[in-house]
Write a protein that holds these residues in place. Structure first.
Motif, PDB file in Angstrom:
ATOM      1  N   VAL B 214      72.468   5.853 -19.898  1.00 15.61           N
ATOM      2  CA  VAL B 214      72.918   6.055 -18.515  1.00 15.61           C
ATOM      3  C   VAL B 214      73.720   7.347 -18.486  1.00 15.61           C
ATOM      4  CG1 VAL B 214      74.423   5.219 -16.663  1.00 15.61           C
ATOM      5  CG2 VAL B 214      72.962   3.609 -17.921  1.00 15.61           C
ATOM      6  N   SER B 215      73.336   8.261 -17.600  1.00 19.26           N
ATOM      7  CA  SER B 215      74.096   9.500 -17.431  1.00 19.26           C
ATOM      8  C   SER B 215      74.749   9.485 -16.053  1.00 19.26           C
ATOM      9  CB  SER B 215      73.178  10.716 -17.577  1.00 19.26           C
ATOM     10  OG  SER B 215      72.211  10.728 -16.548  1.00 19.26           O
ATOM     11  N   ARG B 216      75.983   9.940 -16.000  1.00 16.41           N
ATOM     12  CA  ARG B 216      76.713  10.016 -14.733  1.00 16.41           C
ATOM     13  C   ARG B 216      77.474  11.338 -14.708  1.00 16.41           C
ATOM     14  NH1 ARG B 216      75.641   5.758 -11.119  1.00 16.41           N
ATOM     15  NH2 ARG B 216      77.815   5.702 -10.395  1.00 16.41           N
ATOM     16  N   ARG B 217      77.233  12.112 -13.687  1.00 16.93           N
ATOM     17  CA  ARG B 217      78.064  13.322 -13.522  1.00 16.93           C
ATOM     18  C   ARG B 217      79.307  12.904 -12.743  1.00 16.93           C
ATOM     19  NH1 ARG B 217      78.896  18.131 -10.344  1.00 16.93           N
ATOM     20  NH2 ARG B 217      78.985  19.966 -11.680  1.00 16.93           N
ATOM     21  N   ILE B 218      80.433  12.935 -13.424  1.00 19.76           N
ATOM     22  CA  ILE B 218      81.677  12.452 -12.819  1.00 19.76           C
ATOM     23  C   ILE B 218      82.587  13.645 -12.540  1.00 19.76           C
ATOM     24  CG2 ILE B 218      83.655  10.922 -13.061  1.00 19.76           C
ATOM     25  CD1 ILE B 218      82.004   9.283 -15.081  1.00 19.76           C
ATOM     26  N   ARG B 219      82.683  13.993 -11.297  1.00 25.97           N
ATOM     27  CA  ARG B 219      83.600  15.059 -10.896  1.00 25.97           C
ATOM     28  C   ARG B 219      85.036  14.544 -11.000  1.00 25.97           C
ATOM     29  NH1 ARG B 219      83.925  19.097  -6.615  1.00 25.97           N
ATOM     30  NH2 ARG B 219      85.901  20.109  -7.111  1.00 25.97           N
ATOM     31  N   MET B 220      85.884  15.346 -11.625  1.00 26.55           N
ATOM     32  CA  MET B 220      87.302  14.985 -11.690  1.00 26.55           C
ATOM     33  C   MET B 220      88.067  15.887 -10.731  1.00 26.55           C
ATOM     34  SD  MET B 220      87.916  14.798 -15.781  1.00 26.55           S
ATOM     35  CE  MET B 220      87.708  13.307 -16.750  1.00 26.55           C
ATOM     36  N   ASP B 317      71.166  -2.801 -23.267  1.00 31.07           N
ATOM     37  CA  ASP B 317      70.643  -3.307 -21.987  1.00 31.07           C
ATOM     38  C   ASP B 317      71.618  -2.976 -20.852  1.00 31.07           C
ATOM     39  OD1 ASP B 317      69.686  -4.704 -19.801  1.00 31.07           O
ATOM     40  OD2 ASP B 317      69.083  -6.457 -20.986  1.00 31.07           O
ATOM     41  N   PRO B 318      71.269  -2.027 -19.997  1.00 30.98           N
ATOM     42  CA  PRO B 318      72.189  -1.640 -18.916  1.00 30.98           C
ATOM     43  C   PRO B 318      72.548  -2.800 -17.995  1.00 30.98           C
ATOM     44  CG  PRO B 318      70.357  -0.084 -19.073  1.00 30.98           C
ATOM     45  CD  PRO B 318      70.041  -1.205 -20.004  1.00 30.98           C
ATOM     46  N   ILE B 323      76.044  -1.640 -16.086  1.00 32.99           N
ATOM     47  CA  ILE B 323      76.090  -2.077 -14.680  1.00 32.99           C
ATOM     48  C   ILE B 323      77.275  -3.005 -14.393  1.00 32.99           C
ATOM     49  CG2 ILE B 323      74.841  -3.329 -12.863  1.00 32.99           C
ATOM     50  CD1 ILE B 323      72.241  -2.069 -13.951  1.00 32.99           C
ATOM     51  N   PRO B 324      77.436  -4.089 -15.163  1.00 33.26           N
ATOM     52  CA  PRO B 324      78.616  -4.923 -14.856  1.00 33.26           C
ATOM     53  C   PRO B 324      79.948  -4.206 -15.104  1.00 33.26           C
ATOM     54  CG  PRO B 324      77.379  -5.767 -16.769  1.00 33.26           C
ATOM     55  CD  PRO B 324      76.542  -4.707 -16.148  1.00 33.26           C
ATOM     56  N   ILE B 325      79.996  -3.371 -16.148  1.00 36.68           N
ATOM     57  CA  ILE B 325      81.251  -2.653 -16.394  1.00 36.68           C
ATOM     58  C   ILE B 325      81.564  -1.733 -15.202  1.00 36.68           C
ATOM     59  CG2 ILE B 325      82.388  -0.925 -17.842  1.00 36.68           C
ATOM     60  CD1 ILE B 325      80.712  -1.973 -20.229  1.00 36.68           C
ATOM     61  N   GLN B 326      80.541  -0.994 -14.751  1.00 32.13           N
ATOM     62  CA  GLN B 326      80.771  -0.031 -13.684  1.00 32.13           C
ATOM     63  C   GLN B 326      81.029  -0.736 -12.350  1.00 32.13           C
ATOM     64  OE1 GLN B 326      81.575   2.943 -13.749  1.00 32.13           O
ATOM     65  NE2 GLN B 326      81.403   3.494 -11.575  1.00 32.13           N
ATOM     66  N   LYS B 327      80.426  -1.904 -12.160  1.00 35.72           N
ATOM     67  CA  LYS B 327      80.736  -2.667 -10.939  1.00 35.72           C
ATOM     68  C   LYS B 327      82.226  -2.975 -10.874  1.00 35.72           C
ATOM     69  CE  LYS B 327      76.618  -5.047  -9.335  1.00 35.72           C
ATOM     70  NZ  LYS B 327      75.760  -6.235  -9.469  1.00 35.72           N
ATOM     71  N   GLN B 328      82.745  -3.410 -12.004  1.00 34.98           N
ATOM     72  CA  GLN B 328      84.169  -3.735 -12.050  1.00 34.98           C
ATOM     73  C   GLN B 328      85.022  -2.476 -11.880  1.00 34.98           C
ATOM     74  OE1 GLN B 328      85.926  -6.961 -14.370  1.00 34.98           O
ATOM     75  NE2 GLN B 328      86.498  -5.411 -15.874  1.00 34.98           N
ATOM     76  N   LEU B 329      84.652  -1.421 -12.591  1.00 38.70           N
ATOM     77  CA  LEU B 329      85.434  -0.181 -12.499  1.00 38.70           C
ATOM     78  C   LEU B 329      85.400   0.382 -11.072  1.00 38.70           C
ATOM     79  CD1 LEU B 329      84.401   1.625 -15.813  1.00 38.70           C
ATOM     80  CD2 LEU B 329      86.663   0.710 -15.276  1.00 38.70           C
ATOM     81  N   SER B 330      84.220   0.395 -10.483  1.00 35.25           N
ATOM     82  CA  SER B 330      84.099   1.023  -9.164  1.00 35.25           C
ATOM     83  C   SER B 330      84.900   0.248  -8.112  1.00 35.25           C
ATOM     84  CB  SER B 330      82.628   1.121  -8.754  1.00 35.25           C
ATOM     85  OG  SER B 330      82.088  -0.155  -8.496  1.00 35.25           O
ATOM     86  N   ARG B 331      85.148  -1.018  -8.372  1.00 41.82           N
ATOM     87  CA  ARG B 331      85.877  -1.851  -7.411  1.00 41.82           C
ATOM     88  C   ARG B 331      87.383  -1.733  -7.614  1.00 41.82           C
ATOM     89  NH1 ARG B 331      83.541  -6.884  -8.695  1.00 41.82           N
ATOM     90  NH2 ARG B 331      85.241  -7.039 -10.197  1.00 41.82           N
ATOM     91  N   VAL B 346      69.097   6.972 -15.323  1.00 40.62           N
ATOM     92  CA  VAL B 346      68.929   6.011 -16.412  1.00 40.62           C
ATOM     93  C   VAL B 346      67.601   6.310 -17.101  1.00 40.62           C
ATOM     94  CG1 VAL B 346      67.949   4.282 -14.824  1.00 40.62           C
ATOM     95  CG2 VAL B 346      68.918   3.543 -17.010  1.00 40.62           C
ATOM     96  N   PHE B 347      67.610   6.214 -18.420  1.00 41.05           N
ATOM     97  CA  PHE B 347      66.425   6.555 -19.199  1.00 41.05           C
ATOM     98  C   PHE B 347      66.253   5.564 -20.354  1.00 41.05           C
ATOM     99  CE2 PHE B 347      68.114  10.501 -17.433  1.00 41.05           C
ATOM    100  CZ  PHE B 347      66.997  10.985 -16.749  1.00 41.05           C
ATOM    101  N   ALA B 348      64.986   5.305 -20.666  1.00 38.61           N
ATOM    102  CA  ALA B 348      64.657   4.519 -21.857  1.00 38.61           C
ATOM    103  C   ALA B 348      64.375   5.494 -22.989  1.00 38.61           C
ATOM    104  CB  ALA B 348      63.436   3.650 -21.587  1.00 38.61           C
ATOM    105  N   CYS B 349      65.157   5.406 -24.051  1.00 41.65           N
ATOM    106  CA  CYS B 349      65.009   6.328 -25.182  1.00 41.65           C
ATOM    107  C   CYS B 349      64.351   5.562 -26.325  1.00 41.65           C
ATOM    108  CB  CYS B 349      66.365   6.859 -25.611  1.00 41.65           C
ATOM    109  SG  CYS B 349      67.222   7.680 -24.247  1.00 41.65           S
ATOM    110  N   PRO B 350      63.098   5.870 -26.616  1.00 43.72           N
ATOM    111  CA  PRO B 350      62.380   5.118 -27.646  1.00 43.72           C
ATOM    112  C   PRO B 350      62.967   5.397 -29.029  1.00 43.72           C
ATOM    113  CG  PRO B 350      61.113   7.042 -26.991  1.00 43.72           C
ATOM    114  CD  PRO B 350      62.310   6.982 -26.085  1.00 43.72           C
ATOM    115  N   PRO B 351      62.525   4.633 -30.026  1.00 49.60           N
ATOM    116  CA  PRO B 351      63.006   4.939 -31.383  1.00 49.60           C
ATOM    117  C   PRO B 351      62.542   6.325 -31.821  1.00 49.60           C
ATOM    118  CG  PRO B 351      61.258   3.269 -31.428  1.00 49.60           C
ATOM    119  CD  PRO B 351      61.630   3.482 -29.995  1.00 49.60           C
TER     120      PRO B 351
END
Lengths: 365, 365
Positions: B214-220, B317-318, B323-331, B346-351
């Motif tokens: 999961v990539s997120r561009r987070i502006r500070m 597994d996102p 997803i649950p971590i960010q749900k809590q953080l975003s709230r 979001v990307f699936a990175c194979p072996p």
């Protein structure tokens, strides 16, 4: 004494910021420059500019240092100040002190300048081998200046594109060519007096020992370049891509032979090649000390990298150096098919501070 | 075998690119992945991907390698491939192979996503200790892909914000705090199986041994942050700024005591602090392997640095982790006053590839 950020062999990373002065008070401006000078002395010594975390003051106060460079060495950090033309308008009573050489740059053919990435009343060039250190320095100077200056634009750069010392190998720019082979070198003391440093006969007094900086944000259309044949690329530059040698020569540092001809009678180094048109021999002997950096600022929304060269060049007098050189290049340089100048600025960089002094003190005295 | 860009201790610099696949031909896509795999093997070994300058082919051909990394060591370059949800639409006959865990991320409170900086059919994460090397790699992969893929967005980063090995010290993010103290570490093999790598019981087969990014561009909003008191900053993070220690503790690696209370009865580590809300103890044990980088992309036109954190997190597994971590953080996260999520993917990175194989071969077989 010269500013360290001009005479230090080029570091690997850049954070350059141009500021608008938002105060109209001369005293505020002087205070700012004093505070910046004191902070710069700490930063370049690898010290924090004040308490950043340990609770040795009231918790209610913001930390004095933003903290992200804690524990990092200064990585050869230098900070270089420049004064833009705007500083000499009516606000600060400095109009009479404006150097004649600090001219507004003329429009060059095909200039496509973004005003938001051009100009500035003040500039700070932060160079370091660690980008986090350079970013930290600019950020903390911007923060000290809050209410007196605002960042107009800033630019990160990597992979110095010039060597300024014979001890450095010549790096490659994003065209993949060695860049800066014929750059002024810091070991050439006599040439530096002629080409780089403002002399007493040039005036004004406060600039003697200083230099003028021209910055240009040069977008490179690298996708187009990358589809161009090797022969065309080498003809545009005037050098071999592998060796960096002038066309027709074997070694990077061989002298360029502009008279040499191919079997078909055409010059081996084409008349519209970059090395020829930028060469002192075709510019009344004018040279520049270049300290440019590559940049990639993400993508441009059209699937192309927003990439290029943040060109920084120091000189004794832009009227005799950058301006005539760029006039010729903008008119005739074959490279113009692959580049676009999108930002531009000029700054007067005073000599370095002496102990107890501050950046530009002589300008205000 | 896992992808090197996940298991290599985090390098100092990042060039991340997301691509749109512009071809609708499955064969073209497979050819591209084969060519990318071959190029990646050369690039990560510090070799050019072909002739760049010496005239050993016809001058009429463009050089195969763009040349700007000639002479540079690979500086620990790793290239990591990821497959976005768009790859599993109707175009390539892959819909039935889409992993259930590769979900479209839900909208989180206060998300302010720029579609131009979000998503992507393919991603390549280039990490190296030299930005010129990382940029060179992405550029040459983009070039190989011309006509089949187009760069959707790209991001440079510096100053890794996480350590992924016990041998690395914890770096600081642009809030000036140590970031990644409690990150998953590569030495914790059992935990990596639980938290990082897709297991055979998870499926699909082609992803076993891979991981989800999961990539997120987070502006500070660093100017606001910098005007905030030290006490508030530490309460937001839940750690001391100097030491990195949990509030109420002395050492960075001391266990966080969420039960400890101040004299006034309030928890020493506030309930809305970032370390608490992101901690496995309050997320059903979920953890992430973070490999984020700081970024400064110039200024935003309002005198503020366009700065922040390019957050990259790998996981098994996102749906159970990010997803649950960010749900809590975003709230609930107090830090939300100072940050803004402006890009997401979001990307699936194979072996990792085995000899003779290519990136994602099992997906197409």
């Amino acid at each position: 004494m010269h500013q360290a950020g001009i005479v230090t062999p080029v570091q690997d990373r850049l954070h350059f910021a141009a500021f608008d002065v938002t105060t109209t008070s001369r005293d505020d401006l002087i205070s700012l420059l004093k505070e910046w000078t004191a902070a710069a002395a700490l930063l370049t010594a690898g010290k924090d500019i004040g308490q950043y975390g340990a609770v040795n003051g009231p918790d209610e106060a913001p930390p004095k240092d933003t903290g992200e460079a804690v524990g990092l060495p200064p990585a050869r950090l230098t900070l270089t100040i420049g004064f833009g033309p705007g500083l000499f308008d009516k606000r600060f009573g400095l109009a009479a002190k404006r150097p004649k050489a600090l001219v507004d740059l003329p429009h060059f053919i095909a200039d496509n300048l973004d005003p938001q990435r051009s100009g500035g009343d003040l500039a700070v060039q932060a160079c370091s081998d660690d980008p986090q250190v350079a970013v930290h320095a600019i950020r903390n100077l911007a923060r000290i200046g809050f209410g007196r200056v605002a960042v107009r634009y800033s630019q990160l750069g990597f992979g110095r594109t010039s060597s300024t010392s014979r001890a450095q190998s010549t790096p490659r720019n994003l065209f993949g060519f060695k860049d800066g082979t014929n750059n002024l070198k810091l070991e050439e003391a006599d040439k530096l007096e002629q080409q780089l440093w403002v002399q007493s006969e040039d005036g004004p007094d406060w600039m003697v020992g200083g230099s003028y900086l021209v910055s240009r944000r040069i977008r490179m259309h690298i996708e187009t370049w990358d589809r161009t044949s090797l022969g065309e690329q080498e003809a545009v530059i005037g050098r071999g891509k592998g060796t960096g040698a002038p066309l027709g020569k074997a070694d990077e540092f061989d002298a360029i032979d502009f008279a040499a001809k191919n079997a078909d009678g055409e010059p081996k180094v084409p008349t519209d090649s970059h090395v020829r048109l930028a060469h002192p021999q075709f510019n009344n002997g004018a040279e520049l000390l270049r300290r440019g950096y590559n940049f990639v600022d993400g993508s441009d929304g059209l699937g192309r990298l927003d990439a290029g060269l943040f060109f920084l060049a120091y000189q004794r007098d832009p009227r005799k150096q950058f301006i005539p050189i760029q006039k010729q290049l903008s008119r005739d340089d074959k490279m113009n098919e692959y580049i676009e100048h999108v930002g531009s600025a000029v700054f007067a960089c005073p000599p370095g501070v002496t102990p107890g002094s501050y950046w530009g003190e002589k300008l205000f005295s």
